[in-house]
Design an enzyme around this catalytic site. Structure first.
Site, mmCIF file in Angstrom:
data_model
loop_
_atom_site.group_PDB
_atom_site.id
_atom_site.type_symbol
_atom_site.label_atom_id
_atom_site.label_comp_id
_atom_site.label_asym_id
_atom_site.label_seq_id
_atom_site.Cartn_x
_atom_site.Cartn_y
_atom_site.Cartn_z
ATOM 1 N N HIS A 25 80.368 88.324 24.161
ATOM 2 C CA HIS A 25 79.931 89.568 23.521
ATOM 3 C C HIS A 25 78.490 89.445 23.040
ATOM 4 C CE1 HIS A 25 79.268 92.200 20.015
ATOM 5 N NE2 HIS A 25 79.898 93.090 20.767
ATOM 6 N N CYS A 40 50.948 71.157 48.228
ATOM 7 C CA CYS A 40 51.856 71.281 47.085
ATOM 8 C C CYS A 40 51.412 70.417 45.911
ATOM 9 C CB CYS A 40 53.289 70.929 47.497
ATOM 10 S SG CYS A 40 53.455 69.264 48.172
#
Length: 780
Positions: free
Chosen positions: A412, A742
């Site tokens: 919740h 990279c």
């Protein structure tokens, strides 16, 4: 028209039967033939509700109570809600309405037999709209028998005026009397004897729409929403599922310490789960895939992301959908604007938990353990509690942030926090013990799934980017990714793929065990076995633990950026780093300089590591062939000679099949001068190259990049390094092979990035925080 059966309803009937019942009718009517199972039932319409209110002369009485109520005063709101609900509960049913409800129940009894129970669910007419979620604001009653049916219908009518519902409607501008209530009466799925849960057709934390996320617990599902247990979680890749793959990207075992089952007196009760239940998943992989297919069908039918409740019947063994509504967080979120939160200083970590959202906030803490004390809460404070349920919503609305002891990503607290845009950290286990009212803390939810609570008010900044206004770049921009959670947090980045995903992060953070220790498990010392058992207790074959966990991490990255290419580098730990893994000291030699020692390709074919490398390749195969992520490209690091390259490719193709036949690629890192001096020989073996500028610099200049004394000399912009890089870019372009970079240099130095573009490089892979700024600087 007071009663309408599901078979006669559609999503167009929201005004008549509310959002929940309209969606149940839509699915029952149109999706049953597609394999979406919905238990039958009927809706008591909003006209019945209006009839009941009018018959008991309640409207004017309710209006008078609301007119004098200040909804921001918690005590006034509580008193008003209780007074209105009592008026409704004490009312009488008109005779004709009562008879029609009981007659319909008899009809349902004919279909399911004498001994059956129903779920009685509230369904508001403004509920489940994409623009506003009323979920959880009205009541649901489970395990209801015929004798309690009418009472529970009244209670549902009354729940239109819970404090949270009154507050929400007034805040959102809904007229209290234009929102009406319908009640669904539906055959109860016997999940008390099995399991139940929720399913979202996107990732609710990041908005990633390529996956279906399923949470499950034993028994009835209320404990998930209440956040009182950590549920099991599965993530399924949609496109793989669509193509018939077993596309379970990942699964996480929750604690599931409690469950809700039927009470003999009617209704439900809470009991402890057994040790076996705690250690076992609440669904099998086959059931997860079946459920995910239902979710995919429902999403396609509605044409939007959906929030779905499911239940498994412990008697017939079937999976049922018991509720579906539009997902309400990302469907209403401002599109194409990226707000980047960045912490500008470091602090002491007080707590860790599950991050909800991706913001940073700081402020004073208010610890409240019981909902009866919520009137003590002040606007702008950070709520700290054990868990939340719908009764907490009025103060959640005015909280700056929330920290809970319990709960998972679909609790919740998590759901409401996302909708309200409030950062939360749930499942910390000890927030209410560690923190005290008045403490000043900073909540950081920017690090992926793990959220941090820091001591003090740390400085941070918010940077806003309009992704639609980014310029085009001549060179493809990729991103470097470490942890899989980071990929999900950054999936929206406007990149063409992942230029480098490192296995090392997955192995050190998730697996934590040296692969040889898993292979050699029966022969290990008992103290090492004990450590391994704690992490691998659900695996009889310890090797499979390594394959599954590595595949899961790689698959999460591939999913985030699918269908764009994701280049995953095989492990490139140095020996000293491998020694830090559990059991590592049993298998790793001591080296004076591990940086240029036994690493990369030279490990993969060596008798002391070959079996471990085969586990890595098996994980890659699982990602491509079982999960269906064919955007995965493999990369071999630190390959000193073409002979090494041939040996490694031979092992890969023995496991994965020949590249031409299977359609995958294998690149090699270009980080050693020999890779450039013998570029043609390497390109005869591999499908492309990715430049590792850090290692190329240290080996060109003869510098150990870990040596702090020599840091001033080590610079990728050195002319010797640039000359080598320019040469290999030209060679790969001539051969029509992939060439990218990279290494860190283009993320750090924009002049170096511009040099690469001018040299004709195919792609530049950047750290996530450098992507946006580099696109602006390189834009044409």
């Amino acid at each position: 028209m007071y009663i309408v059966w599901f078979k006669d309803l559609s999503k167009e009937d929201v005004e008549l039967v509310g959002g929940k019942n309209a969606n149940l009718g839509q699915m029952y009517r149109y999706l049953s033939k597609s394999g979406v199972l919905v238990p039958n039932g009927f809706a008591i319409t909003t006209k019945a509700y209006e009839y009941y209110i009018k018959f008991n002369n309640l409207e004017e009485k309710i209006k008078k109570i609301l007119e004098k109520t200040n909804i921001y005063n918690v005590l006034e709101l509580q008193q008003a809600g209780e007074e209105i609900r009592n008026l409704i509960k004490k009312g009488e049913f008109p005779r004709d309405l009562e008879e029609e409800i009981l007659k319909s129940f008899e009809e349902l009894k004919k279909e399911y037999g004498e001994d059956f129970q129903v779920a009685v669910r509230s369904s508001a007419s403004a509920e489940d709209l994409p623009s506003a979620s009323f979920a959880g604001q009205q009541e649901t009653y489970l395990n209801v028998t015929e004798k309690d049916l009418l009472e529970k219908v009244k209670f549902c009518f009354a729940s239109l005026f819970t404090e949270r519902a009154i507050f929400y409607r007034q805040e959102k501008g809904f007229d209290h009397f234009k929102v009406k209530l319908s009640v669904g009466v539906q055959k109860m799925v016997r999940s008390d004897l099995a399991s139940s849960g929720v399913m979202f057709t996107l990732d609710t934390d990041t908005g990633l729409d390529k996956v279906i996320v399923i949470n499950g617990v034993w028994g009835l599902g209320e404990l998930i929403v209440q956040g009182r247990v950590i549920p099991d979680e599965w993530i399924v890749f949609k496109k793989g599922l669509e193509k018939g793959f077993r596309s379970v990207v990942s699964k996480r075992l929750g604690d599931k310490t409690k469950k809700i089952v039927y009470s003999q007196e009617g209704g439900t009760k809470e009991i402890q789960t057994s040790k076996e239940e705690k250690e076992k998943f609440s669904l099998t992989d086959d059931e997860v895939l079946e459920l995910a297919k239902m979710g995919w069908i429902i999403e396609k039918h509605y044409g939007q992301a959906m929030d779905i409740e499911w239940a498994k019947d412990g008697i017939d063994g079937k999976l049922y959908i018991v509720q579906a509504r539009a997902e309400t967080v990302y469907s209403t979120k401002k599109k194409n604007i990226y707000e980047e939160y960045k912490l500008k200083e470091k602090g002491e970590v007080l707590l860790k938990g599950i991050a909800i959202g991706s913001k940073i906030i700081s402020g004073k803490v208010r610890v409240i353990k019981d909902v009866s004390k919520i009137d003590e809460f002040q606007a702008g404070e950070i709520l700290v509690t054990e868990m939340t349920d719908p009764d907490w919503v009025p103060i959640m609305k005015i909280a700056k942030g929330i920290i809970t002891d319990a709960g998972g990503r679909t609790s919740h607290c998590a759901i409401v926090s996302r909708e309200l845009g409030i950062p939360a950290i749930v499942g910390t286990q000890k927030a209410t013990e560690v923190l005290r009212t008045g403490d000043e803390v900073t909540i950081d939810c920017t690090g992926g799934i793990t959220g941090y609570v820091y001591k003090g008010l740390l400085d941070y900044e918010i940077i806003e980017h309009d992704l639609e206004k980014l310029p085009e770049t001549k060179t493809k921009i990729y991103v470097n990714i470490g942890l899989p959670d980071e990929a999900w947090e950054k999936w929206y980045l406007p990149v063409k793929g992942v230029g480098l995903a490192r296995e090392e992060f997955i192995i050190s953070e998730e697996i934590k065990i040296h692969p040889n220790a898993l292979i050699d498990y029966p022969n290990l010392p008992e103290e090492v076995k004990k450590k391994i058992d704690e992490l691998t207790y659900s695996y009889d074959d310890k090797k499979l633990y390594f394959v599954d966990k590595l595949a899961e991490g790689i698959a999460k990255i591939c999913t985030a950026y699918w269908p764009n290419e994701v280049i995953v580098r095989f492990s490139d730990f140095k020996t000293n780093e491998y020694r830090n893994l559990i059991g590592g000291d049993l298998y790793e030699p001591q080296e004076e300089n591990p940086m240029i020692g036994w690493r990369g390709a030279s490990r993969y074919y060596h008798p002391n590591f070959k079996k471990a490398f085969e586990l890595e390749v098996s994980a890659m195969k699982k990602v491509r062939e079982e999960i269906g992520l064919d955007n995965l490209t493999l990369m071999v690091p630190f390959c000193r000679t073409p002979e090494e390259g041939r040996k490694v490719i031979e092992i890969i193709e023995e496991i994965m099949g020949e590249r031409k036949e299977k359609g995958y690629k294998v690149y090699v890192m270009c980080e050693i001068p020999s890779n450039i001096l013998q570029a043609d020989e390497f390109l005869d073996i591999f499908d492309g190259m990715s430049i590792g500028s850090n290692d190329l610099t240290q080996l060109t200049l003869g510098i150990d990049r870990d040596n702090e004394i020599l840091q001033g000399i080590s610079d990728e912009r050195n002319e010797s390094v640039k000359k080598l890089i320019k040469e290999v870019i030209q060679k790969c372009n001539e051969r029509g092979k992939y060439i990218g970079i990279c290494g860190d240099a283009p993320s750090t130095f924009i002049d170096f990035a511009k040099f690469l573009v001018e040299a004709g490089i195919g792609s530049i892979s950047l750290s996530p925080d450098a992507v946006i700024k580099t696109i602006y600087l390189l834009g044409v």
